[in-house]
Design an enzyme around this catalytic site. Structure first.
Site, PDB file in Angstrom:
ATOM      1  N   ASP A   1       0.679  -1.114   0.056  1.00 43.12           N
ATOM      2  CA  ASP A   1      -0.005  -0.022   0.033  1.00 43.12           C
ATOM      3  C   ASP A   1       0.806   1.384  -0.173  1.00 43.12           C
ATOM      4  OD1 ASP A   1      -2.090  -1.838   0.112  1.00 43.12           O
ATOM      5  OD2 ASP A   1      -2.006  -1.694   2.179  1.00 43.12           O
TER       6      ASP A   1
ATOM      7  N   HIS B   1      -5.519  -3.497   5.747  1.00 46.75           N
ATOM      8  CA  HIS B   1      -5.635  -3.658   4.330  1.00 46.75           C
ATOM      9  C   HIS B   1      -6.614  -4.096   3.731  1.00 46.75           C
ATOM     10  CE1 HIS B   1      -3.502  -4.622   0.752  1.00 46.75           C
ATOM     11  NE2 HIS B   1      -3.781  -6.089   1.008  1.00 46.75           N
TER      12      HIS B   1
END
Ligand code: LMR
Length: 339
Positions: A177, A204
């Site tokens: 990410d 996530h």
């Protein structure tokens, strides 16, 4: 001849010095799920850094992992590579490992959310936790199996039940990410992506991933539209890859790359490098969710300090508030599974 001999002596001295340094700093990394796209590419990247990783153990439920390990072992870099297969060899693969990477389990195909993978992957996580508790409770454990928000709690709570859980050692790795957001920011602002960093906290999954654009380095001003665009882009990046691969799985290449660099950071910190900061999803009750992705200072033996979230913009704060009930639900799913 004299010059040749002098160079030979100098070369042998350098090799000897290198060897003696390396021999004191041997690091074993055990990759679980090593026959899969993430695991095999990760192993390749580890193999290319023999100064940091000297022993790669590749484990997979599929026997073909032995062939993948043999293939990798032909690369002309020092260090050992071995394949381990099935349940019977899992213990052997884990014994004495410094870092264990868990990328095993099933991954998304089209029209699935990360949460849809829970039932299958939770049982796998529980089994890995049991064997890790027995064989390598001192190792650093890096988990990328989805849904990370629930798989990490299943792993940790299983270890806790067995009395071997150490919260400084188990991390749900979310570096993908961070890498994605720095790439998207750089492309939006015409910068070099390697020179942009931006923490991503929360979790996530679609609505729990919170990039902290206000903490970007170098500092960058974003309009409201740009902020919303970047939030959306990083949050749906995983889904977009799945859709574009049209039934052939989820992100692997960028995941392996980000994971490799996370491991290199862990190993550098392990060797005493100061100020190694990463983000990761860990046991953390600052938001009463029990688990949260936050900024972490890494040290010689795992996480040495939870750096928290830092100062947030009101938009980021609002997104954290939105993420909290979802993470609570994800952790609760894991706890109900364990019970
Ligand atoms: C990703 O973010 O790409 C991974 O979590 C894989 C996925 O299932 O989306």
């Amino acid at each position: 001849n004299k010059v040749f001999t002098r160079n030979l002596v100098r070369y042998s001295y350098i090799s000897l010095k290198r060897f003696s340094t390396t021999s004191k700093r041997n690091h074993s990394v055990c990759v679980i799920g090593a026959d899969g796209g993430i695991g095999s590419m990760l192993s390749l990247l580890l193999k290319l850094k023999p100064d940091l990783v000297t022993d790669i153990r590749m484990h997979d439920i599929r026997e073909s992992v032995n062939g993948v390990a043999m293939d990798l072992s032909h690369i002309n870099r020092s260090g050992t590579v071995r394949g381990y297969t099935g349940r019977s060899q899992l213990k052997k693969a884990l014994k004495g490992a410094d870092i264990v990477v868990i990328s095993g389990g099933i991954s998304k195909v089209a029209v699935m959310t990360r949460e849809n993978l829970f039932i299958e992957n939770a049982s796998i996580m529980e089994e890995f936790a049991r064997v890790c508790a027995e064989m390598c409770s001192e190792a650093l454990i890096d988990i990328v199996t989805n849904p990370v928000n629930s798989c990490v709690p299943v792993f940790c709570e299983t270890m806790r039940k067995l009395g071997t859980f150490n919260p400084t050692k188990v991390i749900g790795v979310t570096t993908l990410d961070l890498m994605r957001i720095s790439t998207f920011i750089a492309s939006m602002k015409g910068l070099d992506p390697r020179k942009v960093t931006c923490p991503v906290v929360g979790g996530h999954s679609l609505l729990t991933m919170v990039p902290l654009l206000s903490q970007c380095n170098p500092p960058i001003n974003f309009s409201e539209d740009e902020t919303v665009e970047l939030f959306n882009k990083v949050r749906i990046a995983g889904e977009e890859v799945v859709r574009a691969k049209a039934g052939n799985g989820a992100a692997q290449i960028a995941m392996a790359y980000s994971l490799a660099y996370f491991i290199f950071d862990q190993l550098k910190a392990k060797r005493g490098k100061a100020d190694v900061v990463q983000c990761g999803y860990v046991a953390n009750n600052a938001h009463k969710t029990k688990y949260f992705a936050t900024k972490l200072l890494l040290g010689t033996d795992g996480i040495i300090k939870d750096l928290g979230l830092g100062k947030l913009s009101s938009f980021e704060q609002e997104k954290i508030y939105e993420a909290i009930p979802i993470i609570l639900r994800d952790v609760d799913t894991a706890e109900r599974f364990i019970r």
